[in-house]
Design an enzyme around this catalytic site. Sequence first.
Site, mmCIF file in Angstrom:
data_model
loop_
_atom_site.group_PDB
_atom_site.id
_atom_site.type_symbol
_atom_site.label_atom_id
_atom_site.label_comp_id
_atom_site.label_asym_id
_atom_site.label_seq_id
_atom_site.Cartn_x
_atom_site.Cartn_y
_atom_site.Cartn_z
ATOM 1 N N PHE A 162 0.833 -1.203 0.000
ATOM 2 C CA PHE A 162 0.000 0.000 0.000
ATOM 3 C C PHE A 162 0.877 1.266 0.000
ATOM 4 C CE2 PHE A 162 -2.390 2.717 3.325
ATOM 5 C CZ PHE A 162 -2.973 3.525 2.366
ATOM 6 N N ASN B 190 8.291 -9.389 -1.613
ATOM 7 C CA ASN B 190 8.096 -10.844 -1.745
ATOM 8 C C ASN B 190 6.628 -11.186 -1.973
ATOM 9 O OD1 ASN B 190 7.005 -10.430 0.754
ATOM 10 N ND2 ASN B 190 8.091 -12.085 1.783
ATOM 11 N N TYR C 212 4.841 -7.401 15.942
ATOM 12 C CA TYR C 212 5.005 -6.212 15.101
ATOM 13 C C TYR C 212 5.682 -5.095 15.900
ATOM 14 C CZ TYR C 212 3.551 -2.464 11.861
ATOM 15 O OH TYR C 212 3.515 -1.412 10.975
#
Length: 314
Positions: A12, A33, A145
């Site tokens: 994005f 990837n 994350y």
Amino acid sequence: MPRTLITGGAGFLGSHLCDYLLNKGHEVICMDNLITGSLANIEHIKSKQFIFIKHNVTNFIDIDGPLDFILHFASPASPIDYLEFPIPTLKVGSLGTHNALGLAKKKKSVFLIASTSEVYGDPLVHPQTEDYWGNVNPVGPRGVYDEAKRFSEAITMAYHRYHKMNTKIVRIFNTYGPRMRINDGRAIPNFLKQALTGKELTAYGDGSQTRSFCYVSDLIEGIYRLLISNINDPVNIGNPVEMTIQQMAEKILQATKSHSKISYKPLPEDDPKVRQPNIDKAVKFLDWRPQVKLEEGLKATMEYFKCQLGIKSL
Ligand code: UDP
């Protein structure tokens, strides 16, 4: 002509950066990837100054020729993506950042890492200033994350201090716009898809948690200004207009003219209760502030999703 590598370039934000930098006259090497990125995001690019390389940056990266800039944007970024790919998320933030920094050191490139408001975790300081160290649960589901990004900031500063490299850290707050994946599970794509297909909008918890949403073109402009600045410390880039998730659901019902109802689902574990960037630093040092109003941004995003869903505009 500057030559630039964008990792995660088919994602994005990465794909919008490819467009922006090509427009500024850069030669762009886009690496991805494609686990969450998509060739559909870059298929419109016809420039001869653009190449795509399919590669996982967790593995050693080698590029022929000089590189003036490296922007490291590869990573799953939506909560459902990093829950589905916890280990690739940790690896791209740690090993991937190490590889990208190593390449930047070899090529003497300016290096910019995409960090995140998630480094502040469920914040105890509000709005969040860059000098707040955060409140992250390292072993919770979002820790994969948050901690990967915190590590990537730490290693970037270590390369800056030890190897005297010119590095930048952008802390990106919630961003929306065309090319978000409609099924990426985030609030705006979910609500738009639900409203456009006559389903209930799924607010998590009681919908009172807050976020501050930035339109993608504003974010990309802020990132570019940081890239060419002389700042090496982290900078928040985001829109400081804060709203509850309930208010966002209502805005989307208005924008889509939908009669869907809002239903309430369990709040995901460690979901931050509030989030709002303090952007004083970006205003002062980059002369940057967001320009796009929510209504305008939602309209453009809605048109994109309508197209994805095969719904014709009136
Ligand atoms: N959210 C929601 N309904 C959805 C998707 C998300 O209420 O269908 C909430 C989510 O719990 C969070 C906020 O919206 O409080 C923003 O979530 P998102 O996944 O967009 O990004 P986050 O800011 O959590 O990374």
